[in-house]
Design an enzyme around this catalytic site. Sequence first.
Site, PDB file in Angstrom:
ATOM      1  N   SER A  91       0.850  -1.184   0.000  1.00  0.00           N
ATOM      2  CA  SER A  91       0.000   0.000   0.000  1.00  0.00           C
ATOM      3  C   SER A  91       0.880   1.226   0.000  1.00  0.00           C
ATOM      4  O   SER A  91       1.948   1.244   0.634  1.00  0.00           O
ATOM      5  CB  SER A  91      -0.897   0.014   1.237  1.00  0.00           C
ATOM      6  OG  SER A  91      -1.526   1.273   1.389  1.00  0.00           O
ATOM      7  N   TYR A  96      -1.419  -1.519   9.801  1.00  0.00           N
ATOM      8  CA  TYR A  96      -1.583  -1.890   8.396  1.00  0.00           C
ATOM      9  C   TYR A  96      -0.304  -1.598   7.610  1.00  0.00           C
ATOM     10  O   TYR A  96       0.174  -2.442   6.833  1.00  0.00           O
ATOM     11  CB  TYR A  96      -2.761  -1.121   7.813  1.00  0.00           C
ATOM     12  CG  TYR A  96      -3.076  -1.450   6.373  1.00  0.00           C
ATOM     13  CD1 TYR A  96      -3.598  -2.695   6.015  1.00  0.00           C
ATOM     14  CD2 TYR A  96      -2.874  -0.514   5.363  1.00  0.00           C
ATOM     15  CE1 TYR A  96      -3.893  -2.984   4.697  1.00  0.00           C
ATOM     16  CE2 TYR A  96      -3.179  -0.787   4.047  1.00  0.00           C
ATOM     17  CZ  TYR A  96      -3.685  -2.030   3.720  1.00  0.00           C
ATOM     18  OH  TYR A  96      -3.977  -2.318   2.401  1.00  0.00           O
TER      19      TYR A  96
END
Length: 251
Positions: free
Chosen positions: A146, A159
Amino acid sequence: MTDTDTTRAIGRVAVVTGGSRGIGRAVAHRLGSGGAAVVVGYVAGAAAAEEAVSAITAAGGRAIAVQADITDEDAVAALFDQAEETFGGVDVVVNAAGRMALSPIADLDLAVLDQLHRTNVRGTFVVAQQAARRLRAGGSFVGFSSSVVGTQFPEYGAYAASKGAVEAMTMVLARELRGRDVTVNTVAPGPTATDLFLEGKTEEQVEALAMAPPLQRLGTPEDIAEVVAFLTSPEGHWVNGQVLRANGGMI
């Protein structure tokens, strides 16, 4: 899309985990439309997986859905077994399955942290392990990170840490596959209009994120699918061991 684009993957077999929704579904459809036979891996939501298969076959492609939790090494091995038994081998592996949890680091339930890292870190490792063992010459593995690893927004600590681990594996695996003619890359999308991204965000938050890239819009699953299609194509085969931030120009 040119005639070459629609036929260049004929005879190839792609395994796409997380292929029933979001970016994974767009990737599965794009590879299927390019001529690859696609194994749509999913952990839950059989109906959505079958819809993904139906969309590929309706467009003239070949696809099957196979349930597998990517954290379960036996289930993932069985998924690859099914790909080989049905289509004859594996040429492309895309691990689009993942989990997200947002919280300030100080407040995150550690049980949630464990679940997040089990899926995003262990799951990626399990799928990469099978890919390393089974991909045929000329093949490709694509993992997913990401762009938040670079943007480092608040509440993304757990995350981002899990996706940083995916990035760390990328060049290591590429070097371990020396001599195999197999590429390993990771795609790190920016804000992309998927259910996972939109969940829990206000309209104001979504608009602010959409305006962050110089292109001033959210990415689409199809934007990311085109990047994956290139990386797994013969034209993209010289790209190896890289993390590609597909984010419209965000840092």
